[in-house]
Design a protein around this motif. Structure first.
Motif, mmCIF file in Angstrom:
data_model
loop_
_atom_site.group_PDB
_atom_site.id
_atom_site.type_symbol
_atom_site.label_atom_id
_atom_site.label_comp_id
_atom_site.label_asym_id
_atom_site.label_seq_id
_atom_site.Cartn_x
_atom_site.Cartn_y
_atom_site.Cartn_z
ATOM 1 N N ILE A 183 -40.178 3.470 22.172
ATOM 2 C CA ILE A 183 -40.801 3.180 23.456
ATOM 3 C C ILE A 183 -40.148 3.994 24.560
ATOM 4 O O ILE A 183 -40.822 4.541 25.445
ATOM 5 C CB ILE A 183 -40.718 1.670 23.758
ATOM 6 N N LEU A 184 -38.816 4.105 24.522
ATOM 7 C CA LEU A 184 -38.111 4.848 25.566
ATOM 8 C C LEU A 184 -38.430 6.340 25.499
ATOM 9 O O LEU A 184 -38.550 7.005 26.545
ATOM 10 C CB LEU A 184 -36.607 4.617 25.425
ATOM 11 N N LEU A 185 -38.607 6.873 24.301
ATOM 12 C CA LEU A 185 -38.995 8.283 24.184
ATOM 13 C C LEU A 185 -40.423 8.486 24.689
ATOM 14 O O LEU A 185 -40.725 9.520 25.301
ATOM 15 C CB LEU A 185 -38.865 8.743 22.733
ATOM 16 N N ALA A 186 -41.285 7.503 24.451
ATOM 17 C CA ALA A 186 -42.638 7.600 25.004
ATOM 18 C C ALA A 186 -42.586 7.584 26.520
ATOM 19 O O ALA A 186 -43.320 8.322 27.189
ATOM 20 C CB ALA A 186 -43.494 6.445 24.480
ATOM 21 N N ARG A 187 -41.722 6.773 27.085
ATOM 22 C CA ARG A 187 -41.545 6.759 28.543
ATOM 23 C C ARG A 187 -41.150 8.148 29.040
ATOM 24 O O ARG A 187 -41.720 8.640 30.022
ATOM 25 C CB ARG A 187 -40.472 5.739 28.937
ATOM 26 N N ALA A 188 -40.188 8.765 28.364
ATOM 27 C CA ALA A 188 -39.735 10.091 28.789
ATOM 28 C C ALA A 188 -40.874 11.108 28.741
ATOM 29 O O ALA A 188 -41.013 11.953 29.638
ATOM 30 C CB ALA A 188 -38.568 10.546 27.913
ATOM 31 N N ARG A 189 -41.710 11.028 27.705
ATOM 32 C CA ARG A 189 -42.843 11.955 27.610
ATOM 33 C C ARG A 189 -43.855 11.698 28.722
ATOM 34 O O ARG A 189 -44.422 12.642 29.288
ATOM 35 C CB ARG A 189 -43.511 11.828 26.236
ATOM 36 N N ILE A 190 -44.103 10.421 29.035
ATOM 37 C CA ILE A 190 -45.048 10.092 30.107
ATOM 38 C C ILE A 190 -44.531 10.607 31.443
ATOM 39 O O ILE A 190 -45.279 11.213 32.224
ATOM 40 C CB ILE A 190 -45.293 8.573 30.146
ATOM 41 N N HIS A 217 -31.018 -0.698 20.008
ATOM 42 C CA HIS A 217 -31.452 0.580 20.572
ATOM 43 C C HIS A 217 -32.401 1.312 19.621
ATOM 44 O O HIS A 217 -33.368 1.949 20.070
ATOM 45 C CB HIS A 217 -30.241 1.465 20.874
ATOM 46 N N ALA A 218 -32.143 1.203 18.337
ATOM 47 C CA ALA A 218 -33.022 1.863 17.365
ATOM 48 C C ALA A 218 -34.438 1.311 17.440
ATOM 49 O O ALA A 218 -35.421 2.057 17.313
ATOM 50 C CB ALA A 218 -32.455 1.694 15.951
ATOM 51 N N ILE A 277 -40.833 -5.958 30.656
ATOM 52 C CA ILE A 277 -40.440 -4.745 31.354
ATOM 53 C C ILE A 277 -39.093 -4.209 30.874
ATOM 54 O O ILE A 277 -38.872 -2.994 30.854
ATOM 55 C CB ILE A 277 -40.425 -4.993 32.887
ATOM 56 N N ASP A 278 -38.192 -5.100 30.469
ATOM 57 C CA ASP A 278 -36.878 -4.615 30.027
ATOM 58 C C ASP A 278 -36.978 -3.748 28.778
ATOM 59 O O ASP A 278 -36.075 -2.947 28.501
ATOM 60 C CB ASP A 278 -35.922 -5.785 29.786
ATOM 61 N N GLN A 279 -38.082 -3.868 28.027
ATOM 62 C CA GLN A 279 -38.254 -3.044 26.825
ATOM 63 C C GLN A 279 -38.498 -1.578 27.154
ATOM 64 O O GLN A 279 -38.291 -0.713 26.299
ATOM 65 C CB GLN A 279 -39.418 -3.579 25.989
ATOM 66 N N VAL A 280 -38.945 -1.283 28.389
ATOM 67 C CA VAL A 280 -39.263 0.103 28.739
ATOM 68 C C VAL A 280 -38.215 0.709 29.667
ATOM 69 O O VAL A 280 -38.384 1.816 30.168
ATOM 70 C CB VAL A 280 -40.665 0.221 29.381
ATOM 71 N N LEU A 281 -37.094 -0.018 29.896
ATOM 72 C CA LEU A 281 -36.007 0.483 30.727
ATOM 73 C C LEU A 281 -34.855 0.914 29.830
ATOM 74 O O LEU A 281 -34.445 0.172 28.936
ATOM 75 C CB LEU A 281 -35.525 -0.600 31.690
ATOM 76 N N TRP A 282 -34.309 2.096 30.089
ATOM 77 C CA TRP A 282 -33.223 2.593 29.253
ATOM 78 C C TRP A 282 -32.015 1.664 29.314
ATOM 79 O O TRP A 282 -31.397 1.391 28.280
ATOM 80 C CB TRP A 282 -32.827 4.010 29.680
ATOM 81 N N THR A 283 -31.660 1.182 30.492
ATOM 82 C CA THR A 283 -30.499 0.292 30.628
ATOM 83 C C THR A 283 -30.870 -0.891 31.511
ATOM 84 O O THR A 283 -30.555 -0.908 32.703
ATOM 85 C CB THR A 283 -29.285 1.030 31.227
ATOM 86 N N PRO A 284 -31.538 -1.895 30.967
ATOM 87 C CA PRO A 284 -31.903 -3.056 31.778
ATOM 88 C C PRO A 284 -30.654 -3.778 32.272
ATOM 89 O O PRO A 284 -29.558 -3.624 31.725
ATOM 90 C CB PRO A 284 -32.715 -3.914 30.805
ATOM 91 N N VAL A 318 -40.780 -5.075 19.725
ATOM 92 C CA VAL A 318 -39.358 -5.283 19.964
ATOM 93 C C VAL A 318 -39.155 -6.736 20.358
ATOM 94 O O VAL A 318 -39.395 -7.106 21.513
ATOM 95 C CB VAL A 318 -38.829 -4.341 21.077
ATOM 96 N N PRO A 319 -38.741 -7.591 19.413
ATOM 97 C CA PRO A 319 -38.580 -9.009 19.737
ATOM 98 C C PRO A 319 -37.373 -9.228 20.643
ATOM 99 O O PRO A 319 -36.440 -8.425 20.664
ATOM 100 C CB PRO A 319 -38.371 -9.650 18.361
#
Length: 357
Positions: free
Chosen positions: A28-35, A22-23, A344-351, A9-10
């Protein structure tokens, strides 16, 4: 297990809510939710109670270099009382241990000012858990199991960050702080410590001989941080996780002392040079704890011209708190490592929104 590669995600000038951005971020965000779901199940299977402690506190925490967000509670008569957003849930969780809880865990939204970068965000999530009546090294096994759980869920055999890689399933490297300083900087750090004092000048000379630039007003703790950042941390967690144990007591205000009073029951875990977790055997002596916290705030006042109040209820609770151990793990950083995210902002739903907008 497949090694699933997440999309890169550039950086983008567009906001996170732009559909095309968002697409790109969504896998990554769905992987976060699974973790997160998997870790909740991990703790539940081990009889931990998930708690939710308050974010608004009278004291945000009393560490010299942590900066809080301040606000005010306005009463009906218009009078104001200062409050802060917590920098961690630690004080509240220890009050629950004093109340009788045995094993607790919190996925705690925490807030720290003056922190933003690839690994820092003003609002972030600490995964923090405590075990009453158990030795602190049990937490090391917890941390390694949690890292492996995240890797399993993300289907990653290898973590990576900034060109470094580590196998989350490999047996961790174990080093004391003294061993790490001797190996990577050639410094005998214990020789600069006594039971109740630190030899700043001796440490400064050793650091300068190792090629570390020291300022005249650097204190012992400042020199430690310089050596750690420049010489130690880049070598930690390379190829496998590193457990850095037995921190100097002078840097462990909330931890119990070991048999050697110069060191404390404190460890950190590094992966790919990234500090991931910080654990303690918890200090339960309220008199010693007050001394430590007041010392931290005196240094904060000297350095930054501000200080935070000490939580008197926390000190009162310590007198009733059982022997315990606790650890804080950066959940966002764990997700970064497990998904290959570079910021870190790449793994936050709403940075956080860009303040310049």
């Amino acid at each position: 297990m497949l090694d699933r590669t997440m999309p890169r995600v550039p950086p983008s000038p567009l906001p996170f809510w732009a559909p095309e951005i968002h697409a790109d971020r969504r896998p990554i965000l769905l992987a976060r939710a699974r973790i997160v779901a998997s870790l909740r199940a991990w703790f539940a299977a081990r009889d931990f109670v998930e708690v939710e402690t308050a974010s608004l506190r009278i004291s945000p925490g009393n560490e010299t270099h942590l900066h809080a967000f301040a606000t005010s509670l306005i009463a009906a008569d218009g009078s104001a009382a200062p409050l802060y957003l917590r920098t961690s849930p630690e004080f509240s969780c220890k009050k629950l241990l004093a109340a009788g809880e045995q094993r607790i865990v919190e996925f705690a939204r925490s807030f720290r000012n003056r922190e933003r970068g690839a690994l820092h965000h003003p609002e972030f999530t600490l995964l923090e858990w405590y075990r009453a009546g158990e030795p602190y090294r049990v937490l090391i096994n917890d941390c390694i199991a949690i890292v492996r759980e995240a890797a399993h869920v993300a289907q990653k055999r290898q973590f990576g960050f900034r060109g470094c890689t580590a196998d989350p399933f490999a047996e961790p490297e174990r080093l004391t702080v003294a061993q790490a300083f001797a190996r990577f900087a050639g410094i005998d750090i214990l020789a600069t410590l006594r039971k109740d004092a630190a030899d700043r000048d001796r440490f400064a000379r050793a650091a300068q001989e190792a090629g570390i630039r020291i300022a005249e007003d650097d204190r012992w703790a400042d020199i430690f941080s310089r050596v750690l950042v420049e010489r130690i941390e880049p070598n930690l967690g390379i190829g496998r996780a590193t457990i850095l144990d037995e921190y100097p007591a002078a840097l462990s205000a909330l931890a119990r002392r070991r048999r050697d009073p110069r060191v404390a029951e404190r460890f950190e875990i590094y992966i790919c040079g990234v500090e991931l977790a910080n654990g303690f055997g918890e200090l339960t002596d309220p008199i010693e704890q007050r001394r430590q916290l007041e010392q931290e705030m005196a240094e904060k006042q000297r350095r930054y011209g501000e200080h935070y109040p000490v939580d008197e209820e926390f000190l009162a609770a310590l007198a009733h708190m059982p022997q315990a151990c606790g650890v804080a793990l950066g959940l966002d950083r764990l997700v970064m490592l497990a998904t290959g995210a570079s910021r870190i902002d790449q793994v936050l739903w709403t940075p956080l929104d860009n303040p310049s907008q």
